[in-house]
Write an enzyme that holds these catalytic residues in place. Sequence first.
Site, PDB file in Angstrom:
ATOM      1  N   LYS A  59      37.134  99.293  18.147  1.00  0.00           N
ATOM      2  CA  LYS A  59      37.945  98.874  19.293  1.00  0.00           C
ATOM      3  C   LYS A  59      37.171  98.822  20.611  1.00  0.00           C
ATOM      4  CE  LYS A  59      42.166  98.280  17.582  1.00  0.00           C
ATOM      5  NZ  LYS A  59      42.978  97.069  17.788  1.00  0.00           N
ATOM      6  N   SER A 314      36.882 100.441   9.370  1.00  0.00           N
ATOM      7  CA  SER A 314      37.213 100.143  10.767  1.00  0.00           C
ATOM      8  C   SER A 314      37.307 101.352  11.682  1.00  0.00           C
ATOM      9  CB  SER A 314      38.531  99.366  10.832  1.00  0.00           C
ATOM     10  OG  SER A 314      39.575 100.105  10.218  1.00  0.00           O
TER      11      SER A 314
END
Length: 421
Positions: A59, A314
Amino acid sequence: MNKEKQTYFPSLENVKAAAETIKKVSLVTPLSQSLRYSKQFDANILLKREDLQQVRSYKIRGAYNKISSLTSTQSKNGVVCASAGNHAQGVALSCKLLEIKGTIYMPAPTPNQKVEQVKMFGEDFIEIRLVGDTFDDSYHAAMLECKSLGKTFIHPFNDEKVIEGQATIALEILEQATEPIDYVFIAVGGGGLAAGLSTVFKALSPNTKIIGVEPEGAPSMTVSIKNDKNTTLDQIEKFVDGAAVKRVGDLTFPICKQNLDAMITVPEGKVCQTILDLYNRDAIVVEPAGALSISALDFYAEAIKGKNVVCVVSGSNNDITRTSEIKERALLYANLKHYFIIKFPQRAGALKEFVVDILGKNDDITYFQYAKKTNRENGSAVVGVQLKSASDLEPLITKMKAQNFYGDYLNDKPDLFQFLV
């Protein structure tokens, strides 16, 4: 005559510009072979380790690319985001590095560990506001502040600069891979990462199949593609919190619809087993969303045999307080943990008889809650039993029924299960 609005697709030029923008703050994470999974699936399984970023997820890429693109006026006014997870940490670190004031809205029930992580990354440049019980509550409060004070909202996925920042992962994978990639498996939440990565691959490696992976309880992209329109789900299972959204992005949906070769949903229990396997066998800590891509491999076992496969890991922001729930969900998925209502005869020795004569030698009682005497002959208890093998279930139920202990089976009655267990 009104012209139809053209669908946005990130350009390679903008993705390369994003890679240049974020190179000082985003690590070029390893693309490493998993020997265990490669052997298990008879394929070359490569893990793109975004869990090793400074904020322990990808992110930071999109957040930093977006915030660094603001005008001087926008920077002076400050930014706002709503997130209880990885996006909040990416925004917080970006604010500190770019010296821009940010306000981060989080739901009031957010675990303190997550709040402290955001504070650590943002330091004096961010202010955290705990508002409401849900993400939607926090989101609405954040939007009100943006409108009233002229601040810029940093969306976690439905933003061009965010999508382009996430897309830089694809450039790295293609540069790091020594052979053509046949498959990429990628978690899909709001779709920012999937939209960016898939666009780059379709341009530079069009033969690579891009498989989007969602949790079974939050299939917003799967449903939207099936309906051929962006669809808001009424309810979702929030366990895989990094990929559980009711509605994907209006920007990301058409991109994913066009670019993704397939969408697959994975049961939450399977995700939990992957988390445990990665920790126990590989010493890799992942969050539920971080395990999604690897969890999908079982469902593609035949297709990927002999292929070069990339799984994007992720993120690794897993709350240790969730460990017991993760173990429980994994056992339930594997059909090794079962809950029953047991009718105990109201006489001495009934419990001993159940343990000695009904349970198998490898069965273990893991939960026992005696309700009350329901009549003069029987008293009910909710009993959890862990089996060594899933095949032991039917013999256990048969013995319960034969000796009149069986009351009900709770695993396939979710409402009753939640109420009693």
